[in-house]
Design a protein around this motif. Structure first.
Motif, PDB file in Angstrom:
ATOM      1  N   PRO A  41       0.825  -1.287   0.000  1.00  0.00           N
ATOM      2  CA  PRO A  41      -0.076   0.036  -0.109  1.00  0.00           C
ATOM      3  C   PRO A  41       0.856   1.320  -0.198  1.00  0.00           C
ATOM      4  CG  PRO A  41      -0.863  -1.494   1.628  1.00  0.00           C
ATOM      5  CD  PRO A  41       0.650  -2.084   1.200  1.00  0.00           C
ATOM      6  N   PRO A  42       0.412   2.389  -0.124  1.00  0.00           N
ATOM      7  CA  PRO A  42       1.029   3.843  -0.010  1.00  0.00           C
ATOM      8  C   PRO A  42       1.784   3.815   1.216  1.00  0.00           C
ATOM      9  CG  PRO A  42      -1.104   3.937  -0.991  1.00  0.00           C
ATOM     10  CD  PRO A  42      -1.103   2.788  -0.491  1.00  0.00           C
ATOM     11  N   ALA A  43       2.945   4.379   1.057  1.00  0.00           N
ATOM     12  CA  ALA A  43       3.989   4.528   2.261  1.00  0.00           C
ATOM     13  C   ALA A  43       3.039   5.144   3.484  1.00  0.00           C
ATOM     14  CB  ALA A  43       5.054   5.596   2.206  1.00  0.00           C
ATOM     15  N   GLY A  44       3.160   4.882   4.654  1.00  0.00           N
ATOM     16  CA  GLY A  44       2.112   5.261   5.751  1.00  0.00           C
ATOM     17  C   GLY A  44       0.907   4.526   6.044  1.00  0.00           C
ATOM     18  N   GLN A  45       0.777   3.608   4.982  1.00  0.00           N
ATOM     19  CA  GLN A  45      -0.469   2.779   5.012  1.00  0.00           C
ATOM     20  C   GLN A  45      -0.241   1.339   5.183  1.00  0.00           C
ATOM     21  OE1 GLN A  45      -3.807   3.769   2.343  1.00  0.00           O
ATOM     22  NE2 GLN A  45      -3.096   5.742   2.442  1.00  0.00           N
ATOM     23  N   TYR A  46       1.037   0.899   5.638  1.00  0.00           N
ATOM     24  CA  TYR A  46       1.201  -0.208   6.066  1.00  0.00           C
ATOM     25  C   TYR A  46       2.507  -0.229   7.155  1.00  0.00           C
ATOM     26  CZ  TYR A  46       5.870   0.229   3.564  1.00  0.00           C
ATOM     27  OH  TYR A  46       6.853   0.636   3.083  1.00  0.00           O
ATOM     28  N   ALA A  47       2.573  -1.333   7.969  1.00  0.00           N
ATOM     29  CA  ALA A  47       3.308  -1.061   9.044  1.00  0.00           C
ATOM     30  C   ALA A  47       4.344  -2.608   8.723  1.00  0.00           C
ATOM     31  CB  ALA A  47       2.675  -1.390  10.378  1.00  0.00           C
ATOM     32  N   THR A  48       5.600  -2.274   9.237  1.00  0.00           N
ATOM     33  CA  THR A  48       6.408  -3.492   9.296  1.00  0.00           C
ATOM     34  C   THR A  48       7.312  -3.585  10.363  1.00  0.00           C
ATOM     35  OG1 THR A  48       8.145  -4.515   7.730  1.00  0.00           O
ATOM     36  CG2 THR A  48       8.329  -2.206   7.981  1.00  0.00           C
ATOM     37  N   GLY A  49       7.898  -4.722  10.502  1.00  0.00           N
ATOM     38  CA  GLY A  49       9.029  -4.859  11.460  1.00  0.00           C
ATOM     39  C   GLY A  49       9.560  -6.162  11.536  1.00  0.00           C
ATOM     40  N   HIS A  50      10.822  -6.342  12.305  1.00  0.00           N
ATOM     41  CA  HIS A  50      11.632  -7.470  12.077  1.00  0.00           C
ATOM     42  C   HIS A  50      11.158  -8.530  13.542  1.00  0.00           C
ATOM     43  CE1 HIS A  50      14.611  -5.063   9.845  1.00  0.00           C
ATOM     44  NE2 HIS A  50      13.795  -5.677   9.051  1.00  0.00           N
ATOM     45  N   ILE A  51      11.146  -9.509  13.383  1.00  0.00           N
ATOM     46  CA  ILE A  51      10.932 -10.524  14.578  1.00  0.00           C
ATOM     47  C   ILE A  51      12.127 -11.828  14.532  1.00  0.00           C
ATOM     48  CG2 ILE A  51       9.085 -12.042  15.450  1.00  0.00           C
ATOM     49  CD1 ILE A  51       6.996 -10.574  13.909  1.00  0.00           C
ATOM     50  N   PHE A  52      12.556 -11.572  15.892  1.00  0.00           N
ATOM     51  CA  PHE A  52      13.468 -12.821  16.250  1.00  0.00           C
ATOM     52  C   PHE A  52      12.627 -14.025  16.543  1.00  0.00           C
ATOM     53  CE2 PHE A  52      16.956  -9.371  17.576  1.00  0.00           C
ATOM     54  CZ  PHE A  52      17.191  -8.984  16.126  1.00  0.00           C
ATOM     55  N   MET A  53      12.725 -15.284  16.016  1.00  0.00           N
ATOM     56  CA  MET A  53      12.342 -16.334  16.285  1.00  0.00           C
ATOM     57  C   MET A  53      13.298 -17.512  16.259  1.00  0.00           C
ATOM     58  SD  MET A  53       8.697 -16.135  13.617  1.00  0.00           S
ATOM     59  CE  MET A  53       9.650 -15.541  12.429  1.00  0.00           C
ATOM     60  N   GLU A  54      12.725 -18.581  16.884  1.00  0.00           N
ATOM     61  CA  GLU A  54      13.691 -19.866  17.103  1.00  0.00           C
ATOM     62  C   GLU A  54      13.604 -20.445  15.644  1.00  0.00           C
ATOM     63  OE1 GLU A  54      15.866 -20.513  19.425  1.00  0.00           O
ATOM     64  OE2 GLU A  54      15.470 -19.001  20.695  1.00  0.00           O
ATOM     65  N   LYS A  55      14.854 -21.141  15.327  1.00  0.00           N
ATOM     66  CA  LYS A  55      14.758 -21.925  14.044  1.00  0.00           C
ATOM     67  C   LYS A  55      13.741 -23.230  14.058  1.00  0.00           C
ATOM     68  CE  LYS A  55      19.236 -19.978  12.849  1.00  0.00           C
ATOM     69  NZ  LYS A  55      20.655 -20.252  12.638  1.00  0.00           N
ATOM     70  N   ASP A  56      13.530 -23.673  15.149  1.00  0.00           N
ATOM     71  CA  ASP A  56      12.637 -24.803  15.196  1.00  0.00           C
ATOM     72  C   ASP A  56      11.183 -24.679  15.487  1.00  0.00           C
ATOM     73  OD1 ASP A  56      12.943 -24.116  17.857  1.00  0.00           O
ATOM     74  OD2 ASP A  56      13.705 -26.101  18.546  1.00  0.00           O
ATOM     75  N   SER A  57      10.806 -23.394  15.842  1.00  0.00           N
ATOM     76  CA  SER A  57       9.415 -23.164  15.944  1.00  0.00           C
ATOM     77  C   SER A  57       9.126 -21.734  15.259  1.00  0.00           C
ATOM     78  CB  SER A  57       9.258 -23.059  17.610  1.00  0.00           C
ATOM     79  OG  SER A  57      10.138 -21.693  17.961  1.00  0.00           O
ATOM     80  N   TYR A  58       9.981 -21.394  14.307  1.00  0.00           N
ATOM     81  CA  TYR A  58       9.442 -20.062  13.526  1.00  0.00           C
ATOM     82  C   TYR A  58       8.084 -20.251  12.775  1.00  0.00           C
ATOM     83  CZ  TYR A  58      10.736 -21.499   8.804  1.00  0.00           C
ATOM     84  OH  TYR A  58      10.968 -21.994   7.824  1.00  0.00           O
ATOM     85  N   LYS A  59       7.718 -21.492  12.223  1.00  0.00           N
ATOM     86  CA  LYS A  59       6.596 -21.601  11.462  1.00  0.00           C
ATOM     87  C   LYS A  59       5.427 -21.532  12.464  1.00  0.00           C
ATOM     88  CE  LYS A  59       8.239 -24.548   7.973  1.00  0.00           C
ATOM     89  NZ  LYS A  59       8.234 -25.781   7.261  1.00  0.00           N
TER      90      LYS A  59
END
Length: 362
Positions: free
Chosen positions: A45-63
């Protein structure tokens, strides 16, 4: 700036695992728009109309973590756009940092009401808090580095020289931002970890808050009497405001974020509320500021400690001295309208003829 602050951080016995380093910036819209189109075929969507971020997860439970977060996104009346796998270079990590390297994914969300910035930001914050609390209850390891429609945080258990080599986004020419907040961590009363690296979601700070236990207890006590016109009954979903196992700076960041998102205060107002100047006997202070601090003292006790605080929410970027002025700061304003602020000099090579103003705070 970050690499020249390497002496302010620390590293492990392997000499390659830092206590933590990172950068907070505005969202590089062109970069993400191009990446999602080319790799996933998704249109943002246009800038400002979506949010984003990084998430740290474990490799065996990220799904499992991704599925749980997707459920929470729907529960917060938001829409999942997609997940992006970040381009990283694990070869540069030290042995200790590599042992705990998380599975890092970037999430993108939007909403039918995303053009209503206040409402959208409010629901995104609710999602962030829900993800933190609910996944902990499900025993699914997960740390939301940041989640915002205006800022993004890249951090980890690095030395300052490793950050830009690990995240390939940061050396991409399309990574364009009007702000940058950097930090090199020296772990004191907590062990180094990926999640404890800084900047936090709004704050970069060296910690050492002397009044921390009292500050946390007061915030927990307030949860029984607080109300919010913005969240209504949903305010309960934001508790506890101060999350478990946080550093001093992390606790401060939790409260600062809460004041801005849940109460509608501006970031400068929230920062002044939490770290008021020693105003009572300052004869040079104007009556309006004195009145503000007198009012603020009835709402919250000071967060007191000897360290400069820098903060940003994408709209504002600023800094404030500790209450006693024990750690200095200085800034340069240049002729091309750039502002450089740091706890010490020498972090940038700026031609003298380009400097139009120098200010030191002591």
């Amino acid at each position: 700036m970050l690499e020249r602050m390497a002496h302010r951080g620390a590293c492990a016995c392997d000499n390659d695992s830092g206590d933590g380093a990172g950068v907070l910036s505005a969202i590089p819209d062109d970069l993400y728009r191009t990446e999602l189109k080319e790799t996933l075929g998704l249109e943002l969507p246009p800038a400002g109309q979506y949010a984003t971020g990084h998430i740290f997860m474990e490799k065996d439970s990220y799904k499992q973590a991704k599925e749980s977060i997707a459920d929470l996104i729907r529960g917060c009346d938001l829409k999942l756009i997609g997940w992006r796998k970040l381009k990283t270079n694990s070869d540069i990590l030290g042995k200790e940092a590599k042992k705990t390297e998380p599975c890092i994914r970037q999430v993108f969300v939007t909403a039918d009401f995303a053009d209503d910035k206040e409402k959208f930001d409010r629901q995104v914050y609710l999602l962030r808090k829900q993800a933190t609390h609910q996944l902990a209850k499900q025993s699914v390891p997960c740390y939301v580095v940041s989640l915002s429609a205006s800022t993004i945080v890249y951090k980890g258990q690095f030395t300052p020289h490793q950050l830009y080599k690990y995240y390939l986004d940061l050396t991409n020419p399309n990574f364009i931002t009007h702000i940058a907040l950097v930090h090199s961590r020296f772990s004191t009363n907590t062990f180094p970890s990926w999640s404890r690296a800084q900047p936090n979601r709004m704050l970069a700070h060296n910690g050492e808050i002397n009044t921390l236990r009292g500050n946390i207890n007061f915030m927990r006590a307030r949860e029984g009497v607080m109300h919010s016109a913005k969240y209504g009954d949903d305010i309960q979903k934001l508790y506890p405001v101060v999350e478990e196992h946080m550093t001093d700076s992390g606790c401060f960041d939790n409260v600062l974020e809460f004041l801005v998102r849940a109460s509608g205060r501006t970031l400068p107002e929230a920062a002044m509320l939490m770290v008021p100047e020693a105003w009572e006997k300052d004869e040079d202070m104007g009556p309006e500021k004195r009145s503000f601090y007198r009012w603020a003292a009835m709402l919250m006790e000071p967060w007191d400690g000897p360290a400069l605080l820098a903060f940003s929410d994408g709209r504002y970027v600023g800094a404030i001295l500790d209450r006693n002025g024990l750690r200095p700061a200085r800034y340069y304003l240049t002729s091309d309208d750039h502002l450089y602020l740091s706890s010490e000099v020498g972090v940038n090579d700026i031609p003298v003829e380009n400097i139009v103003k120098k200010v030191s705070f002591i």
